[in-house]
Design a protein around this motif. Structure first.
Motif, PDB file in Angstrom:
ATOM      1  N   UNK A  52       3.862 -16.601   1.897  1.00 34.07           N
ATOM      2  CA  UNK A  52       2.380 -15.926   1.321  1.00 34.07           C
ATOM      3  C   UNK A  52       0.971 -15.932   2.246  1.00 34.07           C
ATOM      4  N   UNK A  53       1.144 -17.340   2.918  1.00 33.30           N
ATOM      5  CA  UNK A  53      -0.220 -17.367   3.628  1.00 33.30           C
ATOM      6  C   UNK A  53       0.113 -16.630   5.025  1.00 33.30           C
ATOM      7  N   UNK A  54       1.164 -16.430   5.225  1.00 34.65           N
ATOM      8  CA  UNK A  54       1.525 -15.218   6.444  1.00 34.65           C
ATOM      9  C   UNK A  54       1.082 -13.831   6.066  1.00 34.65           C
ATOM     10  N   UNK A  55       1.408 -13.384   4.799  1.00 32.40           N
ATOM     11  CA  UNK A  55       1.188 -12.178   4.242  1.00 32.40           C
ATOM     12  C   UNK A  55      -0.341 -12.000   3.967  1.00 32.40           C
ATOM     13  N   UNK A  56      -1.148 -13.031   3.869  1.00 33.49           N
ATOM     14  CA  UNK A  56      -2.495 -13.093   3.530  1.00 33.49           C
ATOM     15  C   UNK A  56      -3.209 -12.891   4.863  1.00 33.49           C
ATOM     16  N   UNK A  57      -2.615 -13.244   5.885  1.00 24.65           N
ATOM     17  CA  UNK A  57      -2.947 -12.929   7.299  1.00 24.65           C
ATOM     18  C   UNK A  57      -2.825 -11.458   7.872  1.00 24.65           C
ATOM     19  N   UNK A  58      -1.901 -10.897   7.236  1.00 27.61           N
ATOM     20  CA  UNK A  58      -1.631  -9.687   7.702  1.00 27.61           C
ATOM     21  C   UNK A  58      -2.186  -8.520   6.803  1.00 27.61           C
ATOM     22  N   UNK A  59      -3.031  -7.583   7.439  1.00 23.75           N
ATOM     23  CA  UNK A  59      -3.658  -6.357   6.476  1.00 23.75           C
ATOM     24  C   UNK A  59      -2.553  -5.224   6.586  1.00 23.75           C
ATOM     25  N   UNK A  60      -2.824  -4.699   5.356  1.00 23.14           N
ATOM     26  CA  UNK A  60      -1.785  -3.584   5.071  1.00 23.14           C
ATOM     27  C   UNK A  60      -2.591  -2.312   5.382  1.00 23.14           C
ATOM     28  N   UNK A  61      -2.183  -1.646   6.332  1.00 22.33           N
ATOM     29  CA  UNK A  61      -2.480  -0.245   6.571  1.00 22.33           C
ATOM     30  C   UNK A  61      -1.933   0.900   5.797  1.00 22.33           C
ATOM     31  N   UNK A  62      -2.956   1.553   5.215  1.00 20.42           N
ATOM     32  CA  UNK A  62      -2.602   2.600   4.319  1.00 20.42           C
ATOM     33  C   UNK A  62      -3.722   3.689   4.190  1.00 20.42           C
ATOM     34  N   UNK A  78     -11.997  -2.445   3.288  1.00 20.74           N
ATOM     35  CA  UNK A  78     -11.678  -4.011   3.389  1.00 20.74           C
ATOM     36  C   UNK A  78     -10.317  -4.297   3.135  1.00 20.74           C
ATOM     37  N   UNK A  79      -9.665  -3.619   2.470  1.00 18.48           N
ATOM     38  CA  UNK A  79      -8.067  -3.976   2.271  1.00 18.48           C
ATOM     39  C   UNK A  79      -7.224  -3.362   2.972  1.00 18.48           C
ATOM     40  N   UNK A  80      -7.730  -2.517   4.030  1.00 14.57           N
ATOM     41  CA  UNK A  80      -7.001  -1.751   5.177  1.00 14.57           C
ATOM     42  C   UNK A  80      -6.769  -0.488   4.895  1.00 14.57           C
ATOM     43  N   UNK A  81      -7.508   0.158   4.075  1.00 14.12           N
ATOM     44  CA  UNK A  81      -7.198   1.581   3.794  1.00 14.12           C
ATOM     45  C   UNK A  81      -8.430   2.293   4.149  1.00 14.12           C
ATOM     46  N   UNK A  82      -7.814   3.780   4.478  1.00 10.95           N
ATOM     47  CA  UNK A  82      -8.563   4.918   4.852  1.00 10.95           C
ATOM     48  C   UNK A  82      -8.250   6.102   4.272  1.00 10.95           C
TER      49      UNK A  82
END
Length: 406
Positions: A52-62, A78-82
């Protein structure tokens, strides 16, 4: 025969049992298994937290399209979206692998679903797409609501403080229910774990052909009562051993083992319910012990005794088939029958005592009934043991036993 031999019988029966290797193997098996399970849960939770900590460090691009005009662009960024420039081909590009993920927010979130497209990252990681889409909607809605208080009210994220009253005094709720229920748990632990031991304790001397020598120096009453007391002490030892892993796990590893955060200090040990629970436990123990000792006195071997032993044990679990009625409608006929029938009375009465539906008169009647029938069962067991202890190859005839004078 002098009763001073009672202490000798208790000491002998207790030490004989606790010195057996198979006793400690059976007693320690459950704590060892609980320790292994706790260790696996601890390792699993640690691994899950690391992922879970590793996933928090990764941004989800969408990319996303918003027909509802609800989504806040700053939050999405801020959450990785455009914002998607070509919504018509976005799903095809995700399928082709040229786009990581695409969220299509409809004009009405109530009437239509949010379409979520993403590249396959495994059955567990795929859930992150849906989680991000939902979180984006929630955060955007909260921002439009304006204040944290209104957002909490809309989502129902607020606590309540319930206070109930009974007989003019504040009732404790669950905090008053749990302590008396401990007697019910202890009753099951002691009876279930020691039932076979009760039979074996009576049958062992008979199968070893040494009963006549024992009875030349001991009164049967002293012998049977001594066995019962020693079994109670053995049950206390086993209960402590079984409870130790749970107590240690709750005190030191509650968060790692995902145990419920229950404040033990809030428990209310009310005198009268605890006294009634203790008396019901002792009376039920005497009754079932007397019956099991009597079965052992009548039957020549443990195999023969098991056929009668099973129905007696089943009666302990019958009240749980109507547990909902015991809690919600204690005045129903079936609950009343189970409350006053001797073999279902201990469990039913302890449940009703914990939930506050056992009045003083009913409690007194059930307690008196259990002690009276328990003492009668022990006296009957002593009488049957006196004549059945030398029946090595066949079942004792009850007609023969009661036709003789003690």
């Amino acid at each position: 025969m002098a009763r001073h031999n009672l202490g000798t019988v208790v000491q002998f029966e207790f030490t004989r049992t606790v010195k057996k290797r198979r006793f400690w193997i059976a007693t320690l098996a459950i704590p060892v298994l609980l320790g292994i399970v706790f260790a696996l849960i601890f390792a699993s939770s640690t691994s899950t937290q690391s992922r879970a900590d590793a996933l928090k460090d990764q941004s989800l691009e969408f990319t996303y399209s918003d027909a509802s005009t609800l989504i806040d662009p700053a939050l999405a960024k801020a959450m990785g979206g455009t914002e998607e420039k070509d919504p018509a081909t976005a799903a095809d590009r995700v399928q082709a692998g040229t786009l990581n993920a695409y969220f299509a927010f409809p004009a009405s979130l109530v009437a239509e679903p949010v379409l979520v497209f993403g590249t396959d990252q495994g059955i567990f990681k795929n859930g992150s797409y849906d989680a991000v889409a939902r979180q984006l909607v929630v955060l955007s809605a909260q921002k439009q609501v304006g204040t944290p208080e209104l957002a909490a009210a809309v989502q129902g994220n607020f606590s309540t403080d319930l206070q109930t009253f009974k007989n003019g005094e504040r009732s404790g709720g669950l905090a008053t229910v749990v302590p008396p229920l401990l007697f019910l748990v202890l009753f099951y632990v002691v009876i279930i774990l020691l039932a076979n031991q009760m039979l074996a304790s009576t049958l062992e001397e008979k199968e070893n052909r040494v009963t006549e020598m024992i009875l030349t120096t001991l009164n049967p009453t002293t012998l049977v009562v001594g066995k019962v007391i020693s079994l109670f002490l053995i049950g206390a030892v086993q209960s402590v051993v079984f409870a130790a892993p749970m107590v240690l796990g709750y005190v030191f590893f509650r968060e790692q083992l995902d145990m419920p955060d229950f404040d033990v200090s809030e428990l209310q040990f009310q005198f009268l319910p605890m006294l009634v629970g203790a008396l019901l436990f002792i009376g039920g123990f005497i009754l079932f012990t007397g019956v099991l000792v009597g079965i052992g006195a009548v039957m020549p071997t443990a195999r023969d005794a098991s056929a009668v032993f099973a129905p007696v044990m089943i009666m302990m679990f019958i009240p749980f088939y109507v547990v909902t009625l015991v809690v919600s409608d204690p005045g129903s006929m079936i609950v009343q029958i189970f409350t006053f029938f001797p073999f279902t009375a201990p469990v039913t009465a302890m449940l009703r005592n914990a939930f506050g539906s056992l009045n003083g008169v009913s409690a007194a009647v059930v307690i008196a009934e259990l002690f009276i029938f328990g003492v009668l069962a022990l006296r009957l067991a002593v009488h049957l043991f006196r004549y059945g202890s030398i029946e090595y190859s066949r079942k004792l005839s009850l007609r023969t036993a009661f036709s003789r004078k003690a």
